[in-house]
Design a protein around this motif. Sequence first.
Motif, mmCIF file in Angstrom:
data_model
loop_
_atom_site.group_PDB
_atom_site.id
_atom_site.type_symbol
_atom_site.label_atom_id
_atom_site.label_comp_id
_atom_site.label_asym_id
_atom_site.label_seq_id
_atom_site.Cartn_x
_atom_site.Cartn_y
_atom_site.Cartn_z
ATOM 1 N N GLU A 23 -12.752 -16.997 6.141
ATOM 2 C CA GLU A 23 -12.155 -16.678 7.438
ATOM 3 C C GLU A 23 -12.434 -17.810 8.401
ATOM 4 O O GLU A 23 -13.449 -18.494 8.286
ATOM 5 C CB GLU A 23 -12.752 -15.370 7.972
ATOM 6 C CG GLU A 23 -12.277 -14.149 7.214
ATOM 7 C CD GLU A 23 -12.822 -12.861 7.796
ATOM 8 O OE1 GLU A 23 -13.390 -12.905 8.903
ATOM 9 O OE2 GLU A 23 -12.690 -11.827 7.129
ATOM 10 N N ASN A 24 -11.533 -17.987 9.361
ATOM 11 C CA ASN A 24 -11.708 -19.046 10.335
ATOM 12 C C ASN A 24 -12.511 -18.568 11.530
ATOM 13 O O ASN A 24 -12.308 -17.464 12.029
ATOM 14 C CB ASN A 24 -10.341 -19.536 10.827
ATOM 15 C CG ASN A 24 -9.910 -20.740 10.031
ATOM 16 O OD1 ASN A 24 -10.721 -21.614 9.725
ATOM 17 N ND2 ASN A 24 -8.638 -20.778 9.685
ATOM 18 N N ILE A 264 -18.636 -24.974 6.005
ATOM 19 C CA ILE A 264 -18.432 -23.661 5.405
ATOM 20 C C ILE A 264 -19.764 -22.924 5.484
ATOM 21 O O ILE A 264 -20.779 -23.408 4.983
ATOM 22 C CB ILE A 264 -17.989 -23.767 3.934
ATOM 23 C CG1 ILE A 264 -16.678 -24.527 3.799
ATOM 24 C CG2 ILE A 264 -17.905 -22.387 3.298
ATOM 25 C CD1 ILE A 264 -15.464 -23.766 4.219
ATOM 26 N N VAL A 265 -19.768 -21.790 6.156
ATOM 27 C CA VAL A 265 -21.001 -21.040 6.357
ATOM 28 C C VAL A 265 -20.888 -19.698 5.642
ATOM 29 O O VAL A 265 -19.863 -19.022 5.745
ATOM 30 C CB VAL A 265 -21.255 -20.821 7.868
ATOM 31 C CG1 VAL A 265 -22.393 -19.841 8.086
ATOM 32 C CG2 VAL A 265 -21.551 -22.137 8.556
ATOM 33 N N ASN A 274 -17.575 -7.282 5.980
ATOM 34 C CA ASN A 274 -17.747 -8.414 6.881
ATOM 35 C C ASN A 274 -18.387 -9.632 6.237
ATOM 36 O O ASN A 274 -18.433 -10.692 6.844
ATOM 37 C CB ASN A 274 -18.593 -7.988 8.074
ATOM 38 C CG ASN A 274 -17.904 -6.940 8.910
ATOM 39 O OD1 ASN A 274 -16.704 -7.012 9.128
ATOM 40 N ND2 ASN A 274 -18.655 -5.946 9.334
ATOM 41 N N SER A 275 -18.953 -9.459 5.025
ATOM 42 C CA SER A 275 -19.693 -10.568 4.438
ATOM 43 C C SER A 275 -18.745 -11.478 3.675
ATOM 44 O O SER A 275 -18.145 -11.068 2.686
ATOM 45 C CB SER A 275 -20.766 -10.025 3.495
ATOM 46 O OG SER A 275 -21.598 -9.144 4.200
ATOM 47 N N CYS A 276 -18.610 -12.686 4.162
ATOM 48 C CA CYS A 276 -17.703 -13.618 3.516
ATOM 49 C C CYS A 276 -18.084 -15.035 3.907
ATOM 50 O O CYS A 276 -19.100 -15.256 4.561
ATOM 51 C CB CYS A 276 -16.262 -13.323 3.906
ATOM 52 S SG CYS A 276 -15.981 -13.547 5.652
ATOM 53 N N HIS A 277 -17.260 -15.992 3.493
ATOM 54 C CA HIS A 277 -17.479 -17.369 3.904
ATOM 55 C C HIS A 277 -16.676 -17.641 5.176
ATOM 56 O O HIS A 277 -15.559 -17.149 5.321
ATOM 57 C CB HIS A 277 -17.044 -18.325 2.797
ATOM 58 C CG HIS A 277 -17.993 -18.342 1.645
ATOM 59 N ND1 HIS A 277 -18.134 -17.294 0.765
ATOM 60 C CD2 HIS A 277 -18.861 -19.293 1.225
ATOM 61 C CE1 HIS A 277 -19.039 -17.593 -0.143
ATOM 62 N NE2 HIS A 277 -19.500 -18.802 0.105
ATOM 63 N N LEU A 278 -17.263 -18.410 6.068
ATOM 64 C CA LEU A 278 -16.586 -18.717 7.312
ATOM 65 C C LEU A 278 -16.336 -20.209 7.380
ATOM 66 O O LEU A 278 -17.230 -21.010 7.126
ATOM 67 C CB LEU A 278 -17.441 -18.289 8.508
ATOM 68 C CG LEU A 278 -17.879 -16.825 8.531
ATOM 69 C CD1 LEU A 278 -18.777 -16.575 9.730
ATOM 70 C CD2 LEU A 278 -16.670 -15.910 8.577
ATOM 71 N N LEU A 289 -19.735 -16.429 15.332
ATOM 72 C CA LEU A 289 -19.492 -16.222 13.902
ATOM 73 C C LEU A 289 -19.153 -14.779 13.577
ATOM 74 O O LEU A 289 -18.433 -14.497 12.629
ATOM 75 C CB LEU A 289 -20.721 -16.643 13.086
ATOM 76 C CG LEU A 289 -21.029 -18.134 13.032
ATOM 77 C CD1 LEU A 289 -22.297 -18.365 12.251
ATOM 78 C CD2 LEU A 289 -19.876 -18.895 12.407
ATOM 79 N N ALA A 290 -19.702 -13.873 14.354
ATOM 80 C CA ALA A 290 -19.486 -12.463 14.057
ATOM 81 C C ALA A 290 -18.481 -11.889 15.034
ATOM 82 O O ALA A 290 -18.452 -12.277 16.195
ATOM 83 C CB ALA A 290 -20.813 -11.707 14.169
ATOM 84 N N SER A 291 -17.658 -10.995 14.556
ATOM 85 C CA SER A 291 -16.743 -10.339 15.478
ATOM 86 C C SER A 291 -17.563 -9.403 16.377
ATOM 87 O O SER A 291 -18.555 -8.834 15.932
ATOM 88 C CB SER A 291 -15.681 -9.555 14.709
ATOM 89 O OG SER A 291 -16.317 -8.674 13.818
ATOM 90 N N PRO A 292 -17.165 -9.289 17.652
ATOM 91 C CA PRO A 292 -17.986 -8.546 18.622
ATOM 92 C C PRO A 292 -18.322 -7.131 18.164
ATOM 93 O O PRO A 292 -19.378 -6.592 18.520
ATOM 94 C CB PRO A 292 -17.102 -8.509 19.872
ATOM 95 C CG PRO A 292 -16.151 -9.635 19.705
ATOM 96 C CD PRO A 292 -15.940 -9.823 18.241
ATOM 97 N N SER A 293 -17.460 -6.539 17.356
ATOM 98 C CA SER A 293 -17.682 -5.135 16.985
ATOM 99 C C SER A 293 -18.927 -4.962 16.123
ATOM 100 O O SER A 293 -19.527 -3.894 16.091
ATOM 101 C CB SER A 293 -16.461 -4.602 16.233
ATOM 102 O OG SER A 293 -16.269 -5.384 15.080
#
Lengths: 452, 399
Positions: A23-24, A264-265, A274-278, A289-293
């Motif tokens: 994900e970007n 790539i993190v 939610n666990s993926c590569h960013l 890096l994390a969505s606010p939710s």
Amino acid sequence: MKTVKIKKGWQFKIVGKPSPRIENRPAMTHVAFVLDKIPFVKPRLLVQVGNKVKIGSVLFEDKKHPVLKFLSPGCGTIKDITYGPRRVLHEIVIALDSDETFEIFEKVTELALDQIKRRFLIDSLMAGGMWPFVRQLPFRQIANPDSLPNAVWVSLGSADPFQPNAHVYLNHQVDFFEFGIRALHRLVNTVHICRYDETPGKNNFAASSVTHRIIGNYPASDPGVVLYHSKKKASENQDWYIDGQDVIHLGKFLKTGTYPIDRIVAFSDGSFANSCHLSTRMGILLKDLASPSIIAPHKRWVVGGVLSGYTSTRDAFLDPYQTSVMIIDESNKSELFGFVRPGLKKISNSRTVLSALSSAPLPINTDMHGEERPCINCGYCAAVCPVDIMPQFTYKCIYADEIEEALAYGLLDCVECGLCSFVCPSKIEMSDFLIKAKHRYHKEINQVVESV
Amino acid sequence: MLNQFEKRLRRFFEKSSPHFSKGGRFFKFHPLFEALETIFFTPAIPARCPPFVRDGIDLKRFMSIVLLALMPPLFFGIYNTGYHSLLSAGNNLNFFDIIISGLLTVMPLIIVSYGAGFFWEILFSVIRKHPISEGFLVTGLLFPMTLPPTVPLWQVAVGISFGVVIGKEVFGGTGRNIFNPALTARAFLFFAYPAKMSGDRVWVAFSDTASNAINAVSGATPLAMTTLFPSFKTIESMLHNAGFTLFKLFMGNYPGSIGGTSAMCCLIGALILIITGVASYRIILGGVAGLLITSFLLGMVSTTPLNPWADINPLYHLVVGGFAFGIVYMATDPVSAPGTNTSKWFYGFFIGMLTVVIRVFNPAYPEGVMMAILFMNLFAPLFDFIEIRFRVSKRIPNV
């Protein structure tokens, strides 16, 4: 291709392994250069608050080796320079411009690379801010350019599943990777490329150049571990190492002439969704890096892996070396009769909990699961130590100030994996103790060198 | 129900906590309060430095597993004590009576052992201001299980006091002792009060006046018996005549120390300890190998009846006396055993060997395992020293 198998160590059993999905995560407003995790460098600032910088402008240099430069990960205005305890420089925060521009460095063509002088290449890597990514064992400091090591160890992939997967970051980047490897060949005669095999059989990247196939438990992929299990003589102890992703950046820097800031993190919050590569950039604000939710209170932000990383906060920035961010539950509630519970959900390397019967991944939190007690010489730490240093005895040597003895036991072979502290039933901060002793020793021998 | 209990308990500890924390009235007794609180609640302590995830095992769990492994010999010991007590008294043997009689004999020993031992533990913790260690939970139970059921209670108190103070606390407490505290305590009683610790009249707790009519043999342990009847050709035939078949010796239904008679229960305990990884299988297997090999070799070279124990079937050594209990529960104490892997094999092997050597060459002193373990405790640091030297010499130096 040689195969190195690590039998000791620990097989990860933690939920929330980042999936290969990318994900970007662009930076929102700020990025920063985090200084205090740069090992053994005394920074001299070359910018002030309010200065304008481009991506790749020099921010600071090393007082001891002024040719060693550290460059800006963003284009904009220096907004803040923060200090930690004892006025140690902590972060240089940059407010980003909407339009970012790069400093231009000299490009190196494929043909030129084979003719280039070693010294010239080192100088350009130093000026281009890429040199800090080449590091040297056993203290893991930035490599000393005046030394000529036996080999440089490139690690592709990690036995820690919460580090970026090599398949993911090598995707479409193999050209840059191979260019980086060729550059390393100009620096050091031997380049070992160690691929950690998570799924044996899959072999679809950089296949020709891989020299070592690593299998086994965490921390098998650590260059220190591979070196320990393959070294033949003492002079190899000072070998260099570099992470696979940084080799890509090295190649990109030489090929394009710009300071590469994309990273790539591997990100995990313990959930599958939610666990993926960013795909993000150097010095990103962790909150971005994390969505606010999913940002909740009572969570611990761990950067650099749960066993060997460090605690950070959501308002901190990612330091240049780390590519793994985890959010785990903070320990908050004492447990009634915790020690006689069968432990179906307890994570343990021992077989004293029922969860030992299955290999299903388990949720984690930061709880110590007990209090500190005297060492009872159970030997659990020696059973997991990947480099056979018998932590329980080494730690007692250091305790008694017998540093020579500790060195003979292999203190400097320690790869700082944290497993000894992890398994200890007496909850002794063993790895912390060993790492600090190593750093003290490094300081001591360097003082001697400087005074002579 | 449990939730209600948990809530009340939490409230109780929260209320009393200020009195025991710094500045409170009973701050001196903080270790005691802390020990009590942590028995009920594993405290939530966040990890301050990496790694940020910690193993679910702690010393409480570690020691609880040892206690769990001690349960089979303890229950059997209670039954066995009651059984022989009633048998010698000539009462009828129904299960319920046996258990009651056994409990009445054994429980006071355990209670006194824990009581006296905890007194010293608490005293030292309060003075030294360190938390009370869980290790004593095991020591306090191990010690009475090695005693004959007739031992006077004051001797139990004296013995455990010696074991805790001289065997452990003078060295600096848990983790620093040279000898196994429970065995130190037993050795002290053995040499200070031999009349109550050995011979043929201590192994059965007489429960009434009918005891006068009992002959000595019924109260003798198989080991003690072998020293009494040199007239028999072999020990095997003598034991057989007395009704001690190999199977009976294995099951452990004969007079003896409370926990040490049943090799079968010790085997169950050993399995628990080995499967959970709490005790070192190297020590246990090494000990068994040392015992069998030594007794086999001695059997090859001995001439009957000079050394009656020398040419016995090696399996008898395994099941007679306290060897099984000693090698499973005493020798595997990690603090007093060596910490390196190969050393553990040697350490166990020598314990087995010495046990046989003492039994064979010192017929007046039939129980050798206690001295064998204490003697090897003394050598454990040397074993470690040698193995570490060896390992260091194999390393590629990195300085």
